[in-house]
Design a protein around this motif. Structure first.
Motif, mmCIF file in Angstrom:
data_model
loop_
_atom_site.group_PDB
_atom_site.id
_atom_site.type_symbol
_atom_site.label_atom_id
_atom_site.label_comp_id
_atom_site.label_asym_id
_atom_site.label_seq_id
_atom_site.Cartn_x
_atom_site.Cartn_y
_atom_site.Cartn_z
ATOM 1 N N LEU A 24 0.815 -1.220 0.000
ATOM 2 C CA LEU A 24 0.000 0.000 0.000
ATOM 3 C C LEU A 24 0.844 1.264 0.000
ATOM 4 N N GLU A 25 0.382 2.247 -0.759
ATOM 5 C CA GLU A 25 0.956 3.584 -0.683
ATOM 6 C C GLU A 25 -0.120 4.462 -0.070
ATOM 7 N N ILE A 26 0.113 4.876 1.179
ATOM 8 C CA ILE A 26 -0.877 5.694 1.868
ATOM 9 C C ILE A 26 -0.487 7.156 1.771
ATOM 10 N N CYS A 226 -1.106 -4.672 -10.244
ATOM 11 C CA CYS A 226 -1.892 -3.541 -10.714
ATOM 12 C C CYS A 226 -2.075 -2.611 -9.526
ATOM 13 N N GLU A 227 -2.178 -1.340 -9.813
ATOM 14 C CA GLU A 227 -2.306 -0.364 -8.739
ATOM 15 C C GLU A 227 -3.682 0.276 -8.810
ATOM 16 N N ILE A 228 -4.445 0.151 -7.733
ATOM 17 C CA ILE A 228 -5.780 0.750 -7.705
ATOM 18 C C ILE A 228 -5.659 2.060 -6.935
ATOM 19 N N SER A 277 -2.104 2.649 -18.664
ATOM 20 C CA SER A 277 -1.051 1.677 -18.427
ATOM 21 C C SER A 277 -0.037 2.346 -17.514
ATOM 22 N N LYS A 278 0.654 1.531 -16.720
ATOM 23 C CA LYS A 278 1.535 2.046 -15.680
ATOM 24 C C LYS A 278 2.690 2.832 -16.282
ATOM 25 N N GLU A 279 2.870 4.061 -15.773
ATOM 26 C CA GLU A 279 4.011 4.835 -16.215
ATOM 27 C C GLU A 279 5.230 4.420 -15.387
HETATM 28 MG MG MG Z 1 2.495 4.196 -6.868
#
Ligand code: MG
Ligand code: ADP
Length: 489
Positions: A24-26, A226-228, A277-279
């Motif tokens: 997680l990135e909070i 994947c990042e939500i 798409s992810k940078e």
């Molecule tokens: Mg991130």
């Protein structure tokens, strides 16, 4: 080591079990009255573009000036998360174009964040302790807000949030289930609230999470993630992770591959969908902001903050267990919010801590929930809960009567002593008074007495019930038992 319980976190697919891996990135908004690089106010709920300085609006020639309060808050948060504080850190420009970002770049930290590796203890899905690694915490600016629902053909921009300080707290990919992720977010929120570096208000967006999710065969190599983006409730975080993991399992089991991408969670359907798409980092052309010197901290600056740290939740839990003799579970419930702790410690003064915790977590929390009342609107003062438990301890009232008294306290905010006195609810502990009740019950139930004496032992409970009823619940149950036994020989 794997055990049977751990498997309950797995997703079972047609090819067998899959393990969920989450990092997680909070984003936690720093509690500070002004922004990270300007003097504009951070107050929530102001009219659009009310809290905007020339720096936030990125007028040419304006220079950012670092807000020392925000630095202190980040150090404090790092210490609370058992993390290394980096004496040298750098502010970088992260370049991208977006309408709500007037600078054309976000000032963030990349290679040299202010806080390095740390850890946080959480409770896992089985109620066991688990330590989650923290990768880093860096400081960065928040962006503004685009408003698309104000005008039929125009979009508006509100820059109030632009430049507000955020701490980005990045976890290691150590979380293994939606429950663990929820527990981690709750714990981070609790810790930051304790040390007053973030108000943790998720509805107002002061704490939100990007969830990175991948799946793999148990203990296999890490899968593609994947990042939500931008989830602002614990419920949505859990739902999004579960949905996303199941989606990935299905794709892989049908012979597909996961594209590393950024996804959005649709709260109305409970599904995630692709956003872009992810940078990669190089897409942002990070470089040190030439307007800001590297940030250098001295040992004394750090140790001063360290020596000033308040009691942290984990320390508090240990103290509650040893000082009040309550269970770890109860201690954790109390420790979740500072206001619970104040309330508990005040109401438990000189009382049986276990009794008080039960009244607080089951009766009080129950009534608050039922009546949809926030804890800070709680109608029962800690003094009065203390008084109620005293009345139970010194046997003035029975536990059963205490529940009635408690409901009246909840409805009227009155003192329990007053209620007991007004309604004449004192427990009857006088043998001769109870004998009168017992005799009355025996006289009115001759048939049952005969049955009992001829061996129908089960009827004893009936007599106890009748005596309690005749006494309007006020007879001391222990004495009722004793006197009934002696009279029914
Ligand atoms: Mg991130
Ligand atoms: P980015 O800026 O690209 O999102 P960060 O390093 O800031 O990268 O954050 C990466 C996050 O993704 C971290 O929380 C990390 O734990 C998590 N993560 C990395 N690899 C995986 C993986 N395979 N599955 C799930 N989460 C992962």
């Amino acid at each position: 080591m794997t055990n049977a319980n751990e498997n309950s976190n797995y997703i079972s697919g047609k090819t067998g079990d899959w393990e969920i891996v989450i990092g997680l990135e909070i984003h936690a908004q720093v509690l500070s009255s002004s922004k990270l690089f300007s003097g504009a106010s951070t107050e929530f709920g102001k009219d659009p573009n009310h809290n905007v300085s020339l720096v936030d609006a990125a007028m040419p020639g304006m220079l950012p000036v670092i807000n020392q309060t925000c630095i202190k808050q980040a150090i404090k948060s790092g210490i609370a998360l058992n993390a290394e504080i980096n004496k040298y850190s750098v502010f970088d420009r992260k370049n991208y174009f977006y309408a709500d970002l007037p600078q054309g770049y976000q000032i963030s930290q990349y290679k040299y964040p202010i806080v390095g590796e740390g850890s946080l203890q959480i409770t896992d899905a089985n109620g066991e302790d688990k330590v989650i690694g923290i990768e880093r915490i860096h400081l960065e600016q928040d962006a503004g807000k685009s408003l698309h629902d104000q005008h039929p053909s125009k979009s508006f921009i509100d820059l109030n949030r632009t430049g507000v300080a955020l701490m980005e707290i990045v976890s290691k990919p150590d979380l293994r289930s939606p429950e663990e992720a929820a527990s981690y977010v709750k714990k981070i929120r609790t810790v930051l609230r304790y040390i007053e570096t973030c108000d943790g208000n998720m509805e107002q967006g002061s704490l939100r999470a990007d969830c990175n999710v991948s799946v793999r065969k148990p203990n296999g190599n890490l899968g593609t993630r994947c990042e939500i983006k931008n989830l602002n409730s614990i419920k949505f975080i859990s739902q999004a992770i579960q949905y996303e993991a199941e989606r990935q399992v299905e794709i892989i089991e049908n012979g597909g591959v996961i594209d590393q991408e950024t996804r959005l969670f649709d709260t109305s359907t409970g599904e995630t969908r692709s956003m872009r798409s992810k940078e990669d980092a190089h897409d942002y052309r990070y470089f040190p902001d030439p307007d800001l010197l590297p940030l250098e901290l001295s040992d004394s600056q750090i140790s001063e903050i360290r020596s000033d740290m308040p009691e942290l939740p984990d320390q508090l839990v240990q103290r509650l267990i040893s000082e009040y003799g309550i269970t770890k579970y109860d201690a954790n419930v109390i420790a979740e919010e500072k206001e619970y702790v104040h309330y508990y410690e005040n109401s438990a003064k000189n009382r049986d801590g276990k009794l008080v915790v039960n009244w607080m977590t089951s009766e009080l929390f129950g009534l608050l929930k039922k009546n949809n009342i926030q804890f800070n609107q709680n109608p029962i003062s800690p003094n009065y809960l203390n008084e109620l438990v005293e009345l139970i301890e010194n046997k003035t009232i029975s536990g059963k009567i205490a529940k009635d008294v408690f409901e009246i306290m909840f409805a009227t905010s009155k003192s329990p002593k007053m209620i007991v006195k007004e309604k004449g609810l004192e427990q009857v502990t006088d043998d001769s008074a109870i004998e009168v009740f017992v005799d009355q019950v025996i006289n009115e139930n001759n048939d049952k007495v005969k049955e009992y004496l001829s061996g129908k032992d089960k009827l004893f409970g009936f007599f106890v019930g009748q005596v309690m009823k005749v006494s309007q619940g006020k007879a001391n149950p222990g004495l009722v038992n004793k006197i009934l036994k002696s009279k029914l020989k």
